[in-house]
Enzyme design. Structure first.
Site, PDB file in Angstrom:
ATOM      1  N   GLY A  62       0.792  -1.186   0.011  1.00 12.84           N
ATOM      2  CA  GLY A  62      -0.012   0.149   0.070  1.00 12.84           C
ATOM      3  C   GLY A  62       0.825   1.190   0.141  1.00 12.84           C
ATOM      4  O   GLY A  62       2.009   1.154   0.525  1.00 12.84           O
ATOM      5  N   CYS A  89       5.317  -5.984   1.545  1.00 12.02           N
ATOM      6  CA  CYS A  89       5.860  -4.608   1.387  1.00 12.02           C
ATOM      7  C   CYS A  89       5.153  -3.937   2.688  1.00 12.02           C
ATOM      8  O   CYS A  89       5.651  -3.952   3.673  1.00 12.02           O
ATOM      9  CB  CYS A  89       5.238  -4.149   0.096  1.00 12.02           C
ATOM     10  SG  CYS A  89       6.263  -2.411  -0.557  1.00 12.02           S
ATOM     11  N   TYR A  90       4.190  -3.046   2.335  1.00  7.32           N
ATOM     12  CA  TYR A  90       3.404  -2.421   3.697  1.00  7.32           C
ATOM     13  C   TYR A  90       3.154  -3.274   4.518  1.00  7.32           C
ATOM     14  O   TYR A  90       3.088  -3.153   5.789  1.00  7.32           O
ATOM     15  CB  TYR A  90       2.275  -1.705   2.966  1.00  7.32           C
ATOM     16  CG  TYR A  90       1.713  -0.751   4.200  1.00  7.32           C
ATOM     17  CD1 TYR A  90       2.172   0.543   4.585  1.00  7.32           C
ATOM     18  CD2 TYR A  90       0.377  -1.225   4.796  1.00  7.32           C
ATOM     19  CE1 TYR A  90       1.516   1.070   5.687  1.00  7.32           C
ATOM     20  CE2 TYR A  90      -0.131  -0.573   5.572  1.00  7.32           C
ATOM     21  CZ  TYR A  90       0.043   0.500   6.237  1.00  7.32           C
ATOM     22  OH  TYR A  90      -0.279   1.346   7.258  1.00  7.32           O
ATOM     23  N   HIS A 176       7.722  -7.659  -3.936  1.00  2.00           N
ATOM     24  CA  HIS A 176       6.508  -7.882  -4.470  1.00  2.00           C
ATOM     25  C   HIS A 176       6.501  -9.349  -5.283  1.00  2.00           C
ATOM     26  O   HIS A 176       6.867  -9.325  -6.503  1.00  2.00           O
ATOM     27  CB  HIS A 176       5.964  -6.889  -5.449  1.00  2.00           C
ATOM     28  CG  HIS A 176       5.580  -5.667  -4.874  1.00  2.00           C
ATOM     29  ND1 HIS A 176       4.261  -5.304  -4.114  1.00  2.00           N
ATOM     30  CD2 HIS A 176       6.273  -4.469  -4.376  1.00  2.00           C
ATOM     31  CE1 HIS A 176       4.397  -4.410  -3.459  1.00  2.00           C
ATOM     32  NE2 HIS A 176       5.277  -3.582  -3.768  1.00  2.00           N
ATOM     33  N   GLU A 178       4.267 -11.156  -6.121  1.00  2.41           N
ATOM     34  CA  GLU A 178       3.313 -11.197  -6.990  1.00  2.41           C
ATOM     35  C   GLU A 178       3.204 -10.748  -8.579  1.00  2.41           C
ATOM     36  O   GLU A 178       2.618 -10.998  -9.585  1.00  2.41           O
ATOM     37  CB  GLU A 178       1.641 -10.526  -6.673  1.00  2.41           C
ATOM     38  CG  GLU A 178       1.772  -8.869  -6.428  1.00  2.41           C
ATOM     39  CD  GLU A 178       2.604  -8.467  -5.176  1.00  2.41           C
ATOM     40  OE1 GLU A 178       3.353  -9.253  -4.776  1.00  2.41           O
ATOM     41  OE2 GLU A 178       2.220  -7.155  -4.832  1.00  2.41           O
ATOM     42  N   GLY A 231     -24.719 -10.745 -25.174  1.00  2.00           N
ATOM     43  CA  GLY A 231     -23.909 -11.650 -26.378  1.00  2.00           C
ATOM     44  C   GLY A 231     -22.336 -11.535 -26.000  1.00  2.00           C
ATOM     45  O   GLY A 231     -21.632 -12.102 -26.551  1.00  2.00           O
ATOM     46  N   VAL A 233     -19.184 -12.263 -23.197  1.00  2.00           N
ATOM     47  CA  VAL A 233     -18.743 -13.495 -22.571  1.00  2.00           C
ATOM     48  C   VAL A 233     -19.401 -14.124 -21.323  1.00  2.00           C
ATOM     49  O   VAL A 233     -20.147 -15.009 -21.028  1.00  2.00           O
ATOM     50  CB  VAL A 233     -17.282 -13.761 -22.594  1.00  2.00           C
ATOM     51  CG1 VAL A 233     -16.717 -14.892 -21.668  1.00  2.00           C
ATOM     52  CG2 VAL A 233     -16.605 -13.572 -23.814  1.00  2.00           C
ATOM     53  N   ASP A 234     -19.333 -12.807 -20.235  1.00  2.00           N
ATOM     54  CA  ASP A 234     -20.104 -13.017 -18.975  1.00  2.00           C
ATOM     55  C   ASP A 234     -21.538 -13.294 -18.919  1.00  2.00           C
ATOM     56  O   ASP A 234     -21.800 -14.550 -18.249  1.00  2.00           O
ATOM     57  CB  ASP A 234     -19.731 -11.801 -18.098  1.00  2.00           C
ATOM     58  CG  ASP A 234     -18.388 -11.156 -18.111  1.00  2.00           C
ATOM     59  OD1 ASP A 234     -17.569 -12.048 -18.282  1.00  2.00           O
ATOM     60  OD2 ASP A 234     -18.147  -9.952 -17.786  1.00  2.00           O
ATOM     61  N   LYS A 374     -11.774 -13.139 -15.122  1.00  2.00           N
ATOM     62  CA  LYS A 374     -12.153 -13.260 -16.411  1.00  2.00           C
ATOM     63  C   LYS A 374     -11.685 -14.716 -17.257  1.00  2.00           C
ATOM     64  O   LYS A 374     -12.361 -15.310 -17.769  1.00  2.00           O
ATOM     65  CB  LYS A 374     -11.598 -12.253 -17.408  1.00  2.00           C
ATOM     66  CG  LYS A 374     -12.290 -12.247 -18.518  1.00  2.00           C
ATOM     67  CD  LYS A 374     -13.554 -11.320 -18.696  1.00  2.00           C
ATOM     68  CE  LYS A 374     -14.221 -11.046 -20.294  1.00  2.00           C
ATOM     69  NZ  LYS A 374     -15.202 -10.455 -19.891  1.00  2.00           N
TER      70      LYS A 374
END
Ligand code: XMP
Length: 518
Positions: A62, A89-90, A176, A178, A231, A233-234, A374
């Site tokens: 953060g 980190c934070y 980090h 990630e 129409g 994807v979701d 997604k």
């Protein structure tokens, strides 16, 4: 309005968000290891945390400093839960601060690559190479460790890069893990989740489909569910999942606004027919064109389309009599958007959504994809039989081509853009770059320019071509398309689309531009 949530008995990694731009990435990395993860704001109550009963907790990075007056913090009680905790980190600085260590501002903000040197081999750093590259982005550092902690790795600039309290299973990393720039970030997450927290990789989309179908059956029973199919994807994946659970009791409604891509309705009908799902179609294009007549201002267009959509859908729903549930294709990024720590942000565009619908229809909301990213949504779609090309289609905005036609919307102008847009997509696919791109589309400009065709003067519209790469649509870079693709697109549009005699390429990234032009 009642919201239905799905809590299956599953091991959850809770990520507390302290406002880092990478928090979502942490959740992605955990999910990639086939473990369910959820992001909640740092100030989530202890009561809620206990309810969730996570198998591990990760404290994100953060922008704050722990000594800031309004620094985000957590209750120390979290360390008494006997749950493995990793601070990034934070998050690391906060752990050190709360448990009695000391933090200081570094002389020079460290940003970028660094190499870690291991002090010893531990369970947490098992297999991580000495000298492995990590990504740093911090202005503070831990200068005194809390009691019971030891440092297990350092870098040239940061003496306490990795700290561990193995007995209490509390860990912290200054870098980090990630982000992709940290070479062995995945290994660190693996060690923490598999070895230390002892969580098994059981979060698969097959298991998600199984539990969701069971839950949906249980909750919905024999009642009917209405779904607005866009129409995209979701909503399509929401439909196939619900259909698997409740069959004919799902009523998918497709509203043709007249603002769709070429052949969109046909493509959707065929895909759903193949899967044995009947779609109720409403052609409301005349109404949309009538409402949009003479409207040029982007926000007014968006508002009119949103409202008209709700009106049309409402009218159709009324015809069907009493229906208890309304399904929506909400996904996890939408949920994070509304719950995470956010900086002040102005509304750039009012996004088309059907948020007002459930209240208006007095229906209960079913959102079976609200936990998925997604790519997970796509995987579910694939498992349930949707065609690969169908689920890999680029996102398409709710207000449709209206926000890609600058100036007034008329049937003729929509037709013009549909043709140009179709060519763009065809050429992009032919060149084999479709999957690399977040979106590729055309924009019809409200200006005319002079040209010459077959010795005759022309005075026609300009079409802009937009191609962007992005991982989530929040930021995007314009795509450096090669000469051949651009040339093919331009030649074909000018030759094949009547009313367009000039093609330009948009070389604006987001920010400062947005992806759509309106
Ligand atoms: P912008 O133009 O804001 O778009 O950079 C970011 C992404 O969102 C899509 N978009 C929308 N999607 N309803 C949607 O469902 C909308 O009203 C809407 N407006 C933009 C856009 O296509 C891009 O992928």
């Amino acid at each position: 309005m009642a919201y239905l949530l799905y809590f299956a008995m599953r091991k959850t990694v809770l990520i507390l968000d302290f406002g880092s731009q990478y928090t979502k990435l942490i959740a992605r990395r955990v999910r990639e290891l086939k473990i369910y993860s959820e992001i909640l704001p740092f100030n989530t109550s202890m009561k809620k945390i206990k309810e969730i009963s996570p198998s591990a907790i990760i404290l994100s990075g953060g922008p704050s400093s722990v000594y800031d007056r309004e620094a985000p913090s957590i209750s120390k009680e979290i360390f008494e839960l006997n749950i493995p905790i990793l601070g990034i980190c934070y998050g690391l600085q906060l752990i050190a601060h709360l448990l009695g260590g000391k933090i200081e501002s570094t002389k020079k903000r460290e940003f970028g690559f660094a190499k870690i040197k291991k002090v010893k081999e531990t369970e947490f750093l098992k297999g991580v190479r000495d000298g492995s590259q990590v990504w740093m982005s911090h202005g503070d550092e831990v200068v005194k460790l809390p009691e019971g902690f030891e440092r297990t790795a350092y870098t040239d600039n940061t003496p306490n890069t990795v700290i561990e309290n193995n007995k209490r299973r509390i860990y912290g990393v200054q870098f980090h893990p990630e982000v992709v720039h940290t070479e062995e970030g995945k290994k660190i997450f693996k060690n923490f989740l598999y070895r230390i927290a002892n969580i098994k990789p059981e979060w698969t989309m097959e298991s998600f489909v199984d539990t969701s179908v069971k839950k949906l059956k249980e909750v919905i029973g024999n009642k009917k569910v209405l779904l607005g199919l866009s129409g995209g994807v979701d909503s399509s994946v929401t439909a196939v999942l619900l259909h698997k659970a409740i069959g004919k009791n799902l009523i998918p409604v497709f509203v043709n606004t007249g603002l769709l891509r070429k052949d969109e309705e046909k493509i959707l009908s065929e895909e759903f027919k193949k899967l044995g799902i009947r779609v109720r179609k409403v052609n409301a294009s005349s109404l949309f064109f009538k409402k949009l007549k003479g409207v040029r201002e982007p926000e007014r267009k968006r508002k009119i389309i949103g409202k008209t959509f709700i009106d049309v859908f409402y009218k159709e729903a009324k015809k069907l009599g009493k229906i208890e549930f309304l399904a929506q294709g909400t996904t996890y990024p939408d949920v994070i958007e509304s719950t995470s720590v956010k900086g002040p942000s102005a509304i750039i565009k009012s996004h088309h959504n059907v948020g007002g619908l459930p209240a208006k229809l007095k229906m209960k909301l079913v959102e079976p994809l609200r936990e998925l990213f997604k790519d997970e949504v796509r995987e579910v779609g694939k498992i349930l039989g949707l065609d690969d090309w169908f689920i890999r289609r680029h996102p398409f905005p709710g207000p449709g081509l209206a926000v890609r036609i600058l100036g007034e919307i008329t049937r003729a102008r929509v037709k013009k853009l549909q043709e140009a847009d179709f060519i763009i997509r065809e050429e992009v696919k032919k060149a084999g770059i479709y999957d690399e791109l977040w979106q590729a589309f055309g924009v019809l400009l409200p200006v005319k320019s002079v040209g010459v065709m077959g010795d005759k003067r022309t005075y026609e519209n300009v079409c802009a071509v937009r191609m962007v790469v992005s991982s989530d649509g929040m930021t995007a870079s314009w795509y450096p398309a090669n000469y051949e693709i651009l040339n093919n697109i331009s030649t074909r549009i000018v030759n094949e689309v009547r009313g367009i005699n000039r093609v330009v390429y948009d070389i604006t990234s987001k920010p400062p531009g947005t992806i759509e032009w309106e």
